[in-house]
Design an enzyme around this catalytic site. Sequence first.
Site: not given
Length: 369
Positions: A68, A150, A198, A317
Amino acid sequence: MIYLDNSATTRPFDSVITAVSENMAGNFGNASSLHKMGINAEKVIKDAKAVLTGALGLEGEILFTSGATETSNTVLFGVPKAYKHNGKRIVTTSFEHPSVENPMKKLCEAGYEIVRVKPPKRDEPGGFEERVIGAVDDNTLMVSVMWVNNETGFITDVAKIYNAVKRKNPKTIVHCDAVQGFMKLPGKTLRADLISLSAHKIHGPKGIGAMYAAKGVRFEPLLFGGGQQKGLRSGTEPTDLIAGFAEAVRSYPDCSAKYAELSERLKNRLSGLPDIGINSYNNAKNILNFSVRGVRSEIMLHFLEEREIYVSSGSACSKGKTSGVLAEFGVPDKDADCAIRVSMSPFTSESDIDALVEGISDGIKRFRR
Ligand code: PLP
C-alpha cells in the site's frame, strides 16, 4: 501464543502459504513470456484481479504493487502530474498513515495547498464527512481519505465523501487508503477513484499490494522499465505473491459479528480495571485503543510479551516514534504514553481476550504508580 497485533501484520492463512508455495514450485513462469508457462503465470494475475474487484464490488482496473505504501505514493505523486490543470488544492485528513502523510509533506513543498481535516471530537460525533466535502472547491485536484484508521479504528464514510465530491467538483479525484478496512468492514460499501490495498493485513504475504483504479482515471507511473502492467508499474509481476493475495481474499471469513462481540467483551472486562481510558470511538470493531493510566505502553507491552501475548503500543507508528495521531483524536499526551492497541483477526477467541485482560490486570498491580 496470543497474537493481537493484526493491524501491524497478520499470520498468513495456511491456504495462502499453500497457494504461494505451489505457484513458486509449479507455476514460476514470467507473465510476459509468450510460451505456455508465461500464459499460465498471466492467468494467475487475471484471476487475482477478478477476485479483488469482486471483493470491492467495483468495476475497474487492478494494478499490483509492492504494498500500500507504493500504491499511495504512486497515486499521490502520479495524479498531480496527470491532471496538471485541475488545481493545486489537496484535501486529506490530519490522521493519515505516514504512507499518505509523508507524500503530502512533499507535495506541500512542491507548492500544493494541503488541507488536513481533523476528526470529530468523541462527544460531538458526526459532521466529519461534511467538513471534508466542505473543504473541496473548484481548485481541488484530489481528496485522499483513509477508510479505517490504523491506530484507533476510526471509520470514515468514504462513499459518502466520494458521491458528494463528485457532485461538487466532478474533476476532483478521490483516493482512499483502504488497508485497514478491506475484508474487515462489510464489503462493497467503499467508493473511490483510486484505492490502496495491502495483502499482509488480511493474512496474505508481505511485499504485495494493489491499486484499484476506476475506468478512465489517469496517473503518471512511479516506476519506468519493461512496461509491465500496461506500462503503469514496470517490473516482473510477482505471480506467487499475487496468488497468495487472491487466496487471502478468498479465505477471509465474514467476521463482523465476531469482532463486535469480542470488542464488547474486551471493553466490559477492561471497565472492571482501575484507570482505563478508551481512546477509540466510531471504530472498526477489530481494533481497540485504550490507555492503562500509570503504566507506560512499552512496559505493559513487554510485560504481556513475557506471557506470549502480543499487542502494539497504541501511539507508535514505527519503533519508538510516536505519530501524534492519538492527539488528533483528543487523547492527552500522558494517556498516549500509556496507550495499547489491540487488533483482532479471525483467529482471535474469547479466551484470548480474557487472557489479555488478566495480563493487563496483573501488569497494573505490578507497575502502576
Ligand atoms: N496504510 C495503513 C492504514 C496501514 O496501516 C499500513 C500498514 O502499516 C499501510 C498503509 C502500509 O501498507 P504496506 O505495509 O502494504 O506498505
